[in-house]
Design a protein around this motif. Structure first.
Motif, mmCIF file in Angstrom:
data_model
loop_
_atom_site.group_PDB
_atom_site.id
_atom_site.type_symbol
_atom_site.label_atom_id
_atom_site.label_comp_id
_atom_site.label_asym_id
_atom_site.label_seq_id
_atom_site.Cartn_x
_atom_site.Cartn_y
_atom_site.Cartn_z
ATOM 1 N N GLN A 38 0.839 -1.192 0.000
ATOM 2 C CA GLN A 38 0.000 0.000 0.000
ATOM 3 C C GLN A 38 0.880 1.250 0.000
ATOM 4 O O GLN A 38 1.824 1.360 0.781
ATOM 5 C CB GLN A 38 -0.910 0.017 1.236
ATOM 6 C CG GLN A 38 -2.032 -1.001 1.207
ATOM 7 C CD GLN A 38 -3.112 -0.637 0.195
ATOM 8 O OE1 GLN A 38 -3.300 0.514 -0.142
ATOM 9 N NE2 GLN A 38 -3.824 -1.651 -0.273
ATOM 10 N N LYS A 40 2.181 5.129 0.596
ATOM 11 C CA LYS A 40 2.058 6.151 1.636
ATOM 12 C C LYS A 40 1.434 7.373 0.963
ATOM 13 O O LYS A 40 2.054 8.012 0.122
ATOM 14 C CB LYS A 40 3.424 6.499 2.228
ATOM 15 C CG LYS A 40 3.360 7.514 3.355
ATOM 16 C CD LYS A 40 4.729 7.749 3.948
ATOM 17 C CE LYS A 40 4.700 8.843 4.996
ATOM 18 N NZ LYS A 40 3.821 8.524 6.135
ATOM 19 N N THR A 41 0.209 7.674 1.276
ATOM 20 C CA THR A 41 -0.559 8.692 0.570
ATOM 21 C C THR A 41 0.049 10.075 0.750
ATOM 22 O O THR A 41 0.335 10.506 1.879
ATOM 23 C CB THR A 41 -2.012 8.719 1.069
ATOM 24 O OG1 THR A 41 -2.582 7.413 0.916
ATOM 25 C CG2 THR A 41 -2.835 9.731 0.297
ATOM 26 N N THR A 43 -0.532 14.072 0.398
ATOM 27 C CA THR A 43 -1.628 15.034 0.351
ATOM 28 C C THR A 43 -1.201 16.257 -0.465
ATOM 29 O O THR A 43 -0.150 16.849 -0.208
ATOM 30 C CB THR A 43 -2.028 15.466 1.771
ATOM 31 O OG1 THR A 43 -2.431 14.309 2.514
ATOM 32 C CG2 THR A 43 -3.179 16.454 1.732
ATOM 33 N N LEU A 268 -13.071 5.186 -2.762
ATOM 34 C CA LEU A 268 -11.987 4.249 -2.505
ATOM 35 C C LEU A 268 -12.274 2.877 -3.103
ATOM 36 O O LEU A 268 -11.394 2.263 -3.711
ATOM 37 C CB LEU A 268 -11.762 4.104 -0.999
ATOM 38 C CG LEU A 268 -11.120 5.288 -0.284
ATOM 39 C CD1 LEU A 268 -11.217 5.113 1.239
ATOM 40 C CD2 LEU A 268 -9.662 5.454 -0.703
ATOM 41 N N GLN A 276 -5.753 0.666 -8.792
ATOM 42 C CA GLN A 276 -4.585 -0.031 -8.256
ATOM 43 C C GLN A 276 -4.498 -1.456 -8.779
ATOM 44 O O GLN A 276 -3.420 -1.940 -9.113
ATOM 45 C CB GLN A 276 -4.640 -0.035 -6.733
ATOM 46 C CG GLN A 276 -4.312 1.302 -6.094
ATOM 47 C CD GLN A 276 -4.335 1.237 -4.582
ATOM 48 O OE1 GLN A 276 -4.911 0.329 -3.983
ATOM 49 N NE2 GLN A 276 -3.724 2.221 -3.945
ATOM 50 N N PRO A 297 -8.588 9.796 6.384
ATOM 51 C CA PRO A 297 -7.575 8.857 6.883
ATOM 52 C C PRO A 297 -8.182 7.647 7.583
ATOM 53 O O PRO A 297 -7.684 6.525 7.456
ATOM 54 C CB PRO A 297 -6.749 9.718 7.852
ATOM 55 C CG PRO A 297 -6.893 11.102 7.319
ATOM 56 C CD PRO A 297 -8.303 11.180 6.824
ATOM 57 N N ILE A 300 -9.452 5.273 4.915
ATOM 58 C CA ILE A 300 -8.333 4.551 4.314
ATOM 59 C C ILE A 300 -7.882 3.424 5.234
ATOM 60 O O ILE A 300 -7.650 2.289 4.796
ATOM 61 C CB ILE A 300 -7.175 5.521 4.003
ATOM 62 C CG1 ILE A 300 -7.576 6.478 2.874
ATOM 63 C CG2 ILE A 300 -5.909 4.756 3.644
ATOM 64 C CD1 ILE A 300 -6.589 7.593 2.626
ATOM 65 N N ALA A 301 -7.792 3.730 6.533
ATOM 66 C CA ALA A 301 -7.342 2.719 7.497
ATOM 67 C C ALA A 301 -8.340 1.566 7.587
ATOM 68 O O ALA A 301 -7.951 0.391 7.622
ATOM 69 C CB ALA A 301 -7.149 3.363 8.857
ATOM 70 N N ALA A 306 -5.372 2.518 0.071
ATOM 71 C CA ALA A 306 -4.666 3.790 0.205
ATOM 72 C C ALA A 306 -4.311 4.343 -1.172
ATOM 73 O O ALA A 306 -3.591 3.690 -1.930
ATOM 74 C CB ALA A 306 -3.389 3.616 1.036
ATOM 75 N N ASP A 308 -2.374 6.792 -3.926
ATOM 76 C CA ASP A 308 -1.029 7.377 -3.967
ATOM 77 C C ASP A 308 -1.071 8.831 -3.561
ATOM 78 O O ASP A 308 -0.152 9.326 -2.892
ATOM 79 C CB ASP A 308 -0.450 7.253 -5.389
ATOM 80 C CG ASP A 308 -0.231 5.798 -5.782
ATOM 81 O OD1 ASP A 308 0.783 5.234 -5.367
ATOM 82 O OD2 ASP A 308 -1.087 5.249 -6.487
#
Length: 314
Positions: A38, A40-41, A43, A268, A276, A297, A300-301, A306, A308
């Motif tokens: 996954q 690390k997004t 911002t 998502l 993805q 967030p 996403i969790a 997640a 990009d």
């Protein structure tokens, strides 16, 4: 006047409800990236920092370019900018109510300089599949007459509001194009019929909800999953997040690696997950659309999906 349902069986969809429903049907969606892969997004304020990084930009429609019939002026300008930079711009939409030609006209009239070859809808993907692999038999098409269901390359006949269970027995399967005008009576009649005699259900629009101004409407994906709970039927889905929709994009840009393509969407479980799975990079927009007002967030969790990149708008 828009006639898509905004409530059903006591449910009025909200972003939190829609997210929970996508989580509930997660097992029916494509597998996501494993946790260790996954991204690390990052911002961003917009996709401006990414203009030179990608060769192809693919945009979801509702929640990204427009909400209902209202286009976002900033989206029109961004598309023009990308086109002036000789970037390939595509729209990938789960819209299936309108025919391909009608949907192209809709976005052109909104102000987007989109040619027919630059728009891929889930309905168009379905029509291509039906041409390459025809389905035998007589199909009931769930859609208003204004949606031009006769463009489907199948022996299809409209399922009208006054259709009875006995009339449904004449069909060998069903194609769910649009939830426009769909109501509890129609749904219960179809569900009861499929309980007695299971048959194929093809779903052109897998979305559970769609943002239309100040509300979310319930889309064919919601009703299809409800049928799965009620009947011994396993619908076949076209559109995001499923592979045929994203493969259609890849086929239109031969020679360009999937990693050089940015998929931009507001959901998502459809735009980001599907992008993805196809190997594309992804950007989630959050100001409008299906996650509006949510704790992104946390979403996403919870979902394990997640993007990009993340930005309020494009």
């Amino acid at each position: 006047m828009d006639n898509h349902p905004t409530s059903f069986a006591g449910v009025t969809p909200t972003p939190a409800w829609a997210f929970a429903q996508y989580q509930r049907v997660r097992a029916t969606l494509p597998e996501g990236l494993p946790a260790h892969r996954q991204p690390k997004t990052q911002t961003l304020d917009s996709l401006a920092p990414l203009l030179e990084q990608f060769r192809v930009f693919v945009f979801d429609a509702f929640g990204v370019l427009n909400t209902g019939s209202r286009a976002f002026p900033s989206a029109i300008e961004r598309i023009r900018q990308l086109q002036s930079l000789d970037k390939t711009v595509m729209i990938l939409s789960n819209a299936a109510t309108a025919s391909h030609a009608a949907l192209v006209r809709k976005y052109q009239q909104m102000g987007f300089a989109i040619a027919p070859e630059n728009l891929v809808s889930s309905r168009w993907v379905l029509e291509q599949r039906l041409r390459s692999a025809p389905v035998p038999g007589r199909y009931g098409v769930l859609a208003p007459a204004s949606s031009e269901p006769d463009t489907l390359p199948v022996d299809g006949h409209p399922v009208l509001p006054e259709t009875t269970g006995g009339q449904l027995d004449t069909f060998d399967g069903f194609i769910f194009l649009s939830s426009e005008g769909w109501n509890e009576t129609d749904h219960d009649t179809l569900a009861d019929n499929l309980k007695r005699r299971p048959r194929p259900v093809i779903v052109a629009n897998p979305d559970l909800v769609a943002p239309r101004g100040d509300c979310l409407t319930l889309e064919p994906g919601f009703f299809a999953h409800r049928l799965m709970d009620q009947c011994d039927t396993l619908p076949e889905f076209f559109g995001k997040p499923y592979q045929p929709a994203f493969q259609a994009i890849l086929d239109k840009v031969p020679g360009i690696p999937a990693g050089d393509i940015l998929m931009v969407g507001d959901t998502l479980h459809t735009d980001i997950l599907g992008g993805q799975a196809a190997g594309m990079k992804t950007l989630l927009v959050t100001e409008e659309g299906s996650l509006k007002g949510m704790d992104i967030p946390d979403c996403i969790a919870q979902s394990g999906i997640a993007p990009d990149y993340m930005a309020p708008a494009i």
